[in-house]
Scaffold this active site. Structure first.
Site, PDB file in Angstrom:
ATOM      1  NE  ARG A 198      -3.664   0.256   2.107  1.00  0.00           N
ATOM      2  CZ  ARG A 198      -4.487   0.991   2.829  1.00  0.00           C
ATOM      3  NH1 ARG A 198      -4.581   0.130   4.002  1.00  0.00           N
ATOM      4  NH2 ARG A 198      -5.209   2.047   3.482  1.00  0.00           N
ATOM      5  CB  CYS A 254      -2.192   3.919   8.779  1.00  0.00           C
ATOM      6  SG  CYS A 254      -3.445   4.212  10.007  1.00  0.00           S
TER       7      CYS A 254
END
Length: 295
Positions: A198, A254
Site C-alpha cells: 500500500r 496509516c
C-alpha cells in the site's frame, strides 16, 4: 513479571500486560477491560464475536461507533471521537479518570482485540490523548487469552457510573495543514504505517488513490508484533526505531489513523519521545487530491 514498560518510563503504567497477569488481577475493582475486536471488511463482526464470548467483565468498544466520529468530507475515514462523547462512553463502562475527588483512583484499563493490537492500540492512544495514562494493551489479545484456557463469558456487564473528565492533549495530534507544512522540513520525519504494497501504491483496497505522502518512510505496523500477535520486546522496538530516534518531530500515519497507533505504541515501548498522530492519515490526505478540488 508479564509486563512490558516503555524503556524510559519504568515507573509508569506498563503499556503492555500479559494474559497471565490479567488473569491474576481480573477481580481487582480498579481494573476495567475493553474488548476492541473489529474487522474493517465486516463492521459487525466484532460485536458478534463479543456476544459469542469475551473476557469476563469486558465491555465492547466499536471502532466506528465508539472509537471514531462519523466521517465527513475531510478528516479521513475514522476521525477522532469528540472528547465529551467518548468520555460519556467510558463513564458508562465504569472507567473513571480519578479527578472528581481526591479519594477516587483512576481506573486501570486493559484493552484487547484479535488483530495484532490494531484496535486495542487505537483505544490505548485515545485514552492517553484524553489525559488518561493508566491504560495497557493485552499482549497477544484474545487469541492468547483463549490459548491459555482462561475463563470466557457471554454475560454483558450492566452499565456503570464512572466519572471521566477528558483532558485532551492537542500536541499529540496533527492535521493535513500541519503535515503539509512540515513534510519537507529536515527536522521532521513522516512515518507511513501501512503494509509495503500500500505504501508503494501497488495495492489499495480502501482509498480512492494509491501511494503515500511524499517523503514518508515505511514502517509497517505488523512488524510491532510476531505472527501470533505477541508484542516484540522493548529492545526489539528500540532497534526498530534506531534511525529516527534523534528526530525532533516524528509524525505517524496509516490509512485512517487506526493502525498508526500500533507504531505509536511501539515507539512508547522503545522509549522514544512522544510522536504525533496524523489522525486523518492517507484517507484524509488523498481527499485533497480528489479531482473535485481542482480548478
Amino acid at each position: 513479571m508479564g509486563l512490558h514498560s516503555g524503556a524510559s518510563h519504568p515507573s509508569l503504567t506498563p503499556a503492555v500486560v500479559s494474559s497471565a497477569w490479567l488473569h491474576e488481577n481480573l477481580d481487582r475493582p480498579d481494573i476495567a477491560i475493553a474488548d476492541c475486536r473489529f474487522a474493517l471488511e465486516d463492521p459487525q463482526l466484532g460485536k458478534r464475536q463479543y456476544q459469542a464470548g469475551h473476557i469476563p467483565g469486558a465491555v465492547h468498544f466499536d471502532l466506528n461507533d465508539d472509537l471514531s466520529a462519523p466521517p465527513q468530507r475531510y478528516g479521513g475515514r475514522h476521525p477522532l471521537p469528540a472528547p465529551d462523547a467518548f468520555a460519556r462512553t467510558l463513564a458508562v463502562a465504569g472507567i473513571s479518570s480519578g479527578v472528581s475527588s481526591a479519594a477516587e483512583q483512576p481506573t486501570w484499563v486493559i484493552a484487547y482485540d484479535d488483530s495484532r493490537c490494531a484496535f486495542a492500540a487505537r483505544f490505548w492512544w485515545l485514552l492517553r490523548y484524553l489525559g488518561h495514562t493508566r491504560v495497557s494493551v493485552l499482549d497477544g489479545g484474545w487469541r492468547r487469552w483463549q490459548a491459555a484456557g482462561y475463563p470466557l463469558t457471554t454475560e454483558v456487564p450492566t452499565p456503570k457510573s464512572g466519572t471521566f473528565v477528558p483532558h485532551p492533549q492537542p500536541e499529540m495530534v496533527v492535521d493535513y495543514e500541519w503535515v503539509q507544512s512540515r513534510q519537507t522540513s529536515p527536522e521532521s520525519v513522516l512515518i507511513d504505517s501501512r503494509t509495503g504494497d500500500r505504501y508503494r501504491g501497488d495495492y489499495e483496497p480502501i482509498d480512492p488513490i494509491a501511494g503515500h505522502i511524499p517523503g514518508a518512510l515505511n514502517y509497517p505496523w505488523l512488524d510491532v508484533t510476531d505472527d501470533q500477535g505477541q508484542v516484540r520486546s522493548p529492545e526489539a522496538q528500540a532497534n526498530r526505531w534506531s534511525q529516527v530516534r534523534s528526530a525532533d518531530d516524528v509524525i505517524v500515519y496509516c490509512g485512517s489513523g487506526v493502525t498508526a497507533c500500533v507504531n505509536l505504541l511501539s515507539m512508547y515501548l522503545a522509549g522514544l519521545p512522544q510522536s504525533r498522530l496524523y489522525a486523518g492519515s492517507w484517507s484524509d490526505w488523498c481527499s485533497y487530491m480528489d479531482p473535485r478540488d481542482r480548478p
